[in-house]
Design an enzyme around this catalytic site. Structure first.
Site, PDB file in Angstrom:
ATOM      1  N   GLY A  69       1.029  -1.122  -0.026  1.00  0.00           N
ATOM      2  CA  GLY A  69       0.099   0.009   0.008  1.00  0.00           C
ATOM      3  C   GLY A  69       0.789   1.336   0.043  1.00  0.00           C
ATOM      4  O   GLY A  69       1.965   1.357   0.800  1.00  0.00           O
ATOM      5  N   ALA A  70       0.589   1.961  -0.980  1.00  0.00           N
ATOM      6  CA  ALA A  70       1.479   3.338  -1.158  1.00  0.00           C
ATOM      7  C   ALA A  70       1.937   3.971   0.143  1.00  0.00           C
ATOM      8  O   ALA A  70       3.322   4.075   0.673  1.00  0.00           O
ATOM      9  CB  ALA A  70       1.051   4.140  -2.361  1.00  0.00           C
ATOM     10  N   ARG A 105      10.227  -0.618  -4.346  1.00  0.00           N
ATOM     11  CA  ARG A 105       9.174  -0.782  -5.133  1.00  0.00           C
ATOM     12  C   ARG A 105       9.048   0.519  -6.111  1.00  0.00           C
ATOM     13  O   ARG A 105       9.155   1.646  -5.549  1.00  0.00           O
ATOM     14  CB  ARG A 105       7.965  -1.049  -4.532  1.00  0.00           C
ATOM     15  CG  ARG A 105       7.988  -2.415  -3.737  1.00  0.00           C
ATOM     16  CD  ARG A 105       6.525  -2.861  -3.405  1.00  0.00           C
ATOM     17  NE  ARG A 105       5.606  -3.207  -4.484  1.00  0.00           N
ATOM     18  CZ  ARG A 105       4.209  -3.328  -4.068  1.00  0.00           C
ATOM     19  NH1 ARG A 105       3.749  -3.459  -3.009  1.00  0.00           N
ATOM     20  NH2 ARG A 105       3.506  -3.759  -5.076  1.00  0.00           N
ATOM     21  N   ASP A 155      -1.812   4.743  -6.184  1.00  0.00           N
ATOM     22  CA  ASP A 155      -0.198   4.628  -5.803  1.00  0.00           C
ATOM     23  C   ASP A 155       0.765   5.946  -6.514  1.00  0.00           C
ATOM     24  O   ASP A 155       2.000   6.342  -6.040  1.00  0.00           O
ATOM     25  CB  ASP A 155       0.664   3.453  -6.677  1.00  0.00           C
ATOM     26  CG  ASP A 155       0.265   2.189  -5.895  1.00  0.00           C
ATOM     27  OD1 ASP A 155      -1.114   1.760  -6.119  1.00  0.00           O
ATOM     28  OD2 ASP A 155       1.050   1.923  -5.004  1.00  0.00           O
ATOM     29  N   ASN A 215      -2.924   2.727 -10.091  1.00  0.00           N
ATOM     30  CA  ASN A 215      -3.279   1.849  -9.026  1.00  0.00           C
ATOM     31  C   ASN A 215      -3.352   0.433  -9.322  1.00  0.00           C
ATOM     32  O   ASN A 215      -2.681   0.163 -10.621  1.00  0.00           O
ATOM     33  CB  ASN A 215      -4.807   2.518  -8.521  1.00  0.00           C
ATOM     34  CG  ASN A 215      -5.065   1.915  -7.506  1.00  0.00           C
ATOM     35  OD1 ASN A 215      -4.386   1.963  -6.347  1.00  0.00           O
ATOM     36  ND2 ASN A 215      -6.356   1.315  -7.172  1.00  0.00           N
ATOM     37  N   LYS A 216      -3.599  -0.267  -8.441  1.00  0.00           N
ATOM     38  CA  LYS A 216      -3.390  -1.757  -8.492  1.00  0.00           C
ATOM     39  C   LYS A 216      -3.973  -2.469  -9.904  1.00  0.00           C
ATOM     40  O   LYS A 216      -5.285  -1.720 -10.400  1.00  0.00           O
ATOM     41  CB  LYS A 216      -4.307  -2.616  -7.458  1.00  0.00           C
ATOM     42  CG  LYS A 216      -4.328  -3.835  -7.394  1.00  0.00           C
ATOM     43  CD  LYS A 216      -3.129  -4.516  -7.592  1.00  0.00           C
ATOM     44  CE  LYS A 216      -2.075  -4.330  -6.292  1.00  0.00           C
ATOM     45  NZ  LYS A 216      -0.619  -4.513  -6.860  1.00  0.00           N
TER      46      LYS A 216
END
Ligand code: MRU
Length: 372
Positions: free
Chosen positions: A53-54, A97, A239, A249-250
């Protein structure tokens, strides 16, 4: 659960001289905390999704810089040598990441305290301030977002943008929590979120333990539920948000935005200002993390796909700005041109002194694209 305990789970804390992380790979089966006292181990924990999670990886990354400073103290380094050790470690942590801007942002803030002459205690205070500011931002995001939702609504969310993905309370789930408190929420549909199941494992766990009604769906069921009139709004996290309002995002978020657009359902992105990245011009400039094939082809060590098959496993996608109804931040709700104004204000001053000129919530929806 009492109102002020909602979203109180804390995925990242610092106790004694160690970073303490909830091991999110073990949820919902077991709530296990790992103590980490070495910054290289913190990098591994971020890569391996112990913490994810960002905003949460940003906070963990900030504390990882503190771990590097503690190691430099133990090694007896001083002055330039001490600062070099911390700066080198910070550079490695920021690369753990690539997609979430919060990681490089938070690591940069803590590393800047070192570059400015601060010692380990100053770095620790900076990391703690980032954590505290994130929780209060999320509560404000919750209030802003809840005001946008209609009465008796069902919200669809993707992945986990909850307390576990942040300092606490959550972004998309902050909106959900505030809407639940306001008596507006009939149901949360949590997408399973292939391949690592953050929606089914983490979002469902967070909401169930607070008595917030949640229904898990397969990712592939989302468009059909929209078609059946079951969903009144989509709320997801982010993100990285590029200068033009494109959102990373995801993986799967883009497909949800297309489906929401087709069914005229508002599509909201909930994110703190720390997720806005004025240095990135548009979504095409965002690096999309590619994760291992095994995440897709194996389940608990058992192979599901034929040996040798080729696999592509992007962890994120880009949703273009024109599919997004509004971006909900702690400083207000951004629609269309507001995003550019905010990005300019972010560029113009040091982060700590940013005062944002954001509009309040306007009544009704103001999508920037026509619908078929
Ligand atoms: O790969 P993950 O689990 O780190 O991805 C998380 C997401 O995509 C979240 O939606 C995003 O980071 C926002 S969290 C508030």
């Amino acid at each position: 659960m009492a109102r002020d305990q909602k979203g109180s789970v804390r995925p990242v804390t610092f106790a004694g001289d160690a970073l303490v992380l909830i091991d999110q790979r073990r949820l919902p089966g077991r709530l296990v905390r790992l103590r980490i006292d070495d910054h290289n181990a913190a990098v591994a924990a971020i890569r391996d999704m112990v913490v994810r999670g960002a905003p949460a990886i940003g906070i963990a990354g900030g504390y990882a810089v503190v771990l590097a400073a503690q190691a430099a103290d133990r090694a007896g380094l001083v002055g330039h040598e001490w600062r070099k050790h911390v700066a080198d470690a910070a550079a490695g942590i920021a690369r753990a990441r690539p997609t979430a801007v919060n990681l490089a942002w938070a690591v940069g803030k803590v590393a800047a305290a070192a570059a400015a002459g601060g010692g380990t205690e100053a770095l620790r205070a900076e990391a703690a301030a980032i954590l505290a500011a994130d929780v209060s931002a999320n509560r404000a995001i919750g209030r802003e977002g809840s005001a946008l939702l209609p009465e008796e609504c069902a919200v669809l969310t993707h992945c986990n943008a909850g307390a576990l993905a942040t300092g606490g309370f959550g972004t998309a789930l902050g909106v959900v929590r505030a809407a639940h408190d306001a008596g507006k929420l009939r149901m949360v549909f949590a997408t399973e979120t292939r391949p690592l199941q953050q929606g089914m494992r983490l979002t469902a766990w967070e909401l169930r333990r607070e008595g917030i009604p949640v229904t898990v769906i397969a990712d592939s069921a989302a468009a059909w539920l929209m078609r059946c009139g079951e969903v009144q709004a989509v709320v997801v996290g982010a993100d990285r948000i590029a200068r033009n309002g494109d959102v990373a995002n995801k993986i799967g978020t883009y497909a949800l935005a297309i489906a929401a657009c087709r069914h005229r359902i508002p599509f909201y992105v909930a994110a703190p200002v720390s997720t806005l990245d004025p240095a990135t011009r548009s979504g095409t400039d965002i690096i999309i993390e590619e994760r291992s094939a095994g995440e897709l082809t194996e389940f608990k060590g058992r192979r599901l796909a034929p040996l040798g098959v080729s696999v592509v496993n992007p962890a994120f996608d880009i949703t273009p700005a024109e599919l997004i109804t509004a971006i909900i931040t702690e400083s207000g709700v951004l629609r269309g041109p507001d995003v550019g104004r905010i990005m300019e204000s972010l560029e113009s001053g040091p982060a700590a002194e940013r005062t944002l000129d954001c509009p309040g919530n306007e009544a009704g929806e103001s999508r920037r694209m026509g619908h078929a």
